[in-house]
Motif scaffolding. Structure first.
Motif, short mmCIF file in Angstrom:
data_model
loop_
_atom_site.label_atom_id
_atom_site.label_comp_id
_atom_site.label_asym_id
_atom_site.label_seq_id
_atom_site.Cartn_x
_atom_site.Cartn_y
_atom_site.Cartn_z
N LEU A 40 -8.60 37.99 -15.77
CA LEU A 40 -7.69 37.29 -14.87
C LEU A 40 -7.88 35.78 -14.95
O LEU A 40 -6.92 35.01 -14.91
N VAL A 41 -9.13 35.36 -15.08
CA VAL A 41 -9.40 33.93 -15.19
C VAL A 41 -8.79 33.38 -16.48
O VAL A 41 -8.20 32.29 -16.49
N ARG A 42 -8.89 34.12 -17.56
CA ARG A 42 -8.29 33.67 -18.82
C ARG A 42 -6.77 33.57 -18.69
O ARG A 42 -6.14 32.67 -19.26
N GLN A 43 -6.18 34.47 -17.89
CA GLN A 43 -4.73 34.45 -17.69
C GLN A 43 -4.26 33.22 -16.90
O GLN A 43 -3.07 32.90 -16.90
N LEU A 44 -5.20 32.54 -16.25
CA LEU A 44 -4.83 31.32 -15.52
C LEU A 44 -4.32 30.25 -16.47
O LEU A 44 -3.66 29.30 -16.05
N GLY A 45 -4.64 30.38 -17.74
CA GLY A 45 -4.18 29.42 -18.73
C GLY A 45 -3.00 29.91 -19.54
O GLY A 45 -2.63 29.29 -20.55
N SER A 46 -2.37 30.99 -19.10
CA SER A 46 -1.23 31.56 -19.83
C SER A 46 -0.06 30.58 -19.88
O SER A 46 0.12 29.75 -18.98
N ARG A 47 0.76 30.70 -20.91
CA ARG A 47 1.96 29.87 -21.00
C ARG A 47 3.00 30.26 -19.96
O ARG A 47 3.88 29.47 -19.62
N SER A 48 2.90 31.49 -19.48
CA SER A 48 3.86 31.99 -18.50
C SER A 48 3.43 31.61 -17.09
O SER A 48 2.32 31.93 -16.65
N PHE A 49 4.32 30.93 -16.37
CA PHE A 49 4.02 30.56 -14.99
C PHE A 49 3.79 31.80 -14.14
O PHE A 49 2.90 31.82 -13.30
N GLN A 50 4.57 32.85 -14.37
CA GLN A 50 4.45 34.07 -13.58
C GLN A 50 3.10 34.73 -13.80
O GLN A 50 2.46 35.19 -12.85
N VAL A 51 2.65 34.76 -15.06
CA VAL A 51 1.35 35.35 -15.36
C VAL A 51 0.24 34.54 -14.69
O VAL A 51 -0.70 35.11 -14.12
N ARG A 52 0.33 33.23 -14.76
CA ARG A 52 -0.69 32.38 -14.13
C ARG A 52 -0.73 32.61 -12.62
O ARG A 52 -1.80 32.76 -12.03
N SER A 53 0.44 32.67 -12.00
CA SER A 53 0.51 32.85 -10.55
C SER A 53 -0.01 34.21 -10.13
O SER A 53 -0.74 34.35 -9.13
N ASP A 54 0.35 35.25 -10.89
CA ASP A 54 -0.12 36.61 -10.58
C ASP A 54 -1.63 36.69 -10.71
O ASP A 54 -2.31 37.33 -9.89
N ALA A 55 -2.17 36.06 -11.75
CA ALA A 55 -3.63 36.09 -11.96
C ALA A 55 -4.35 35.40 -10.81
O ALA A 55 -5.38 35.89 -10.32
N GLU A 56 -3.80 34.29 -10.36
CA GLU A 56 -4.41 33.56 -9.25
C GLU A 56 -4.40 34.41 -7.98
O GLU A 56 -5.39 34.49 -7.25
N ARG A 57 -3.27 35.07 -7.73
CA ARG A 57 -3.16 35.93 -6.54
C ARG A 57 -4.14 37.08 -6.60
O ARG A 57 -4.81 37.39 -5.60
N LYS A 58 -4.27 37.73 -7.75
CA LYS A 58 -5.17 38.87 -7.88
C LYS A 58 -6.64 38.45 -7.73
O LYS A 58 -7.45 39.21 -7.18
N LEU A 59 -6.97 37.27 -8.22
CA LEU A 59 -8.35 36.79 -8.05
C LEU A 59 -8.66 36.55 -6.57
O LEU A 59 -9.77 36.87 -6.10
#
Length: 396
Positions: A40-59
């Motif tokens: 999830l932390v690695r996904q915080l750097g995703s190019r997709s805004f949605q993926v970054r936001s979802d990862a932050e919420r799940k953390l």
């Protein structure tokens, strides 16, 4: 306490896991959960805004189970990962502080530094007491973001920014008044040994110390001693405040921390830009708060004929040596009237109103100084108990 200070991540997890303040063992993390949060932390750097936001919420939903991975994310080479990891960390810190603030008030030493930022420094400045702990928690509640930033490098910039906000939006009839807790939090941060407040920040802190609400609090039986300790530290450490400003603050609070400032002003008396009023205040302050150790310093001024105030009703002008002699008489508990100073009027925070330190004539001044020297030669330094009363003063 050393375990609490070194195993921050483990203890935070254990606090939430077992709700036991005395549990110091780091729990064993589930490997699959650890891998999941790291992903999830690695996904915080995703190019997709949605993926970054979802990862932050799940953390955030994972709570402190994700703390270890988030700590690694804060040190990531990816700026997006660093920024979002820091934001998640700050939100988690806030949530656990809210949950444990009452227990922190009871005993902050049982918690890791991540939850009690600056507590050890606060303790060194004001001491350990129920009032100090209660005030410390109020600082965390009032200025949570900036207090928690003490756990990370560069917190001084956040302090300057907060002072800038207050300076840019001065209090007015339609604006919210700065709370006492906010004033105290910023005063504490200004006194922090790792901080050197700028000129604008110093202006903000000095304005707090002149605030009526803050002044009343320093006279409170419970919170007063803690606040006065911080004020004293500020007077001693405020590099951006002038000597006269620090002396004025010390006198207004009737505190002895302005002695160095007084000495600085006296040492500068022969400069072109010297202020007679500030010099007069410095000598008077030294006499009130300096104690017996400043007697020799004041005696060195008995030959200084520098004018501080002009003539009045035909009498002589007030000179540096007049104020110094009045201070010496106060320190040795001698009667000013027996030396020809008949109209001394007290002044809050200092000794006397400068204009009242006058002799009837220049000859009276010279006789008074000679009388002091005679008394000093006969009394000071004798092996007699402090409580012994001499004919004309107290033997030191």
């Amino acid at each position: 306490m050393s375990v609490a200070r070194t195993c921050i991540a483990g203890l935070l997890i254990s606090l939430l896991a077992c709700d036991n303040l005395y549990c110091a063992q780091q729990p064993v993390e589930d490997s699959s959960a650890s891998e999941s949060t790291a992903s999830l932390v690695r996904q915080l750097g995703s190019r997709s805004f949605q993926v970054r936001s979802d990862a932050e919420r799940k953390l955030l939903e994972s709570g402190f189970e994700s703390l270890g991975a988030i700590n690694q994310g804060i040190n990531s080479d990816d700026p997006e990962v660093r920024t979002r990891s820091l934001r998640v960390m700050q939100l988690l810190e806030r949530s656990i502080f809210v949950r444990y603030r009452d227990k922190i008030r009871d005993n902050p030493w049982l918690f890791p530094q991540q939850l009690t930022p600056g507590w050890e420094t606060f303790f060194e400045l004001v001491g350990e007491s129920p009032e100090a702990r209660a005030l410390y928690v109020q600082l965390l509640q009032s200025e949570t973001a900036i207090m928690l930033s003490l756990n990370r490098p560069g917190w001084q910039a956040r302090f300057e920014q907060r002072c800038g906000e207050i300076l840019s939006f001065p209090q007015g009839p339609f604006q919210a008044k700065t709370s006492l807790a906010t004033m105290t939090a910023l005063l504490f941060l200004a006194c922090h040994p790792e901080n050197t407040p700028s000129g604008p920040a110093t202006t903000v802190i000095n304005s707090f110390l002149n605030d009526s609400q803050f002044r009343r609090a320093t006279r409170d039986q419970k919170t007063g001693p803690v606040l006065r300790s911080l004020v004293g530290q500020w007077i001693l450490s405020s590099a951006s405040s002038s000597s006269s400003q620090r002396l004025s603050l010390a006198a207004s609070f009737e505190m002895s921390e302005g002695l160095d400032a007084a000495r600085e002003l006296i040492s500068q008396r022969h400069k072109v830009s010297f202020s007679p009023t500030h010099l007069e205040d410095a000598i008077s302050y030294l006499g009130r708060y300096g104690g017996p150790v400043v007697i020799e310093e004041l005696e060195q001024l008995l030959d200084d004929e520098m004018k501080l105030r002009g003539r009045y009703r035909g009498g002589p002008e007030v000179q540096v040596r007049d104020i110094a002699l009045a201070a010496l008489l106060h320190l040795t508990n001698q009667s000013p009237e027996t030396y020809g100073l008949n109209d001394l009027r007290p002044r809050t925070g200092f000794l006397y109103i400068g204009s009242s330190v006058r002799f009837e004539s220049a000859d009276d001044r010279l006789m008074a100084i000679e009388k002091w020297r005679t008394w000093r030669a006969r009394n000071l330094g004798l092996a007699i108990p402090d409580s012994t009363i001499a004919d004309e003063g107290v033997v030191l």
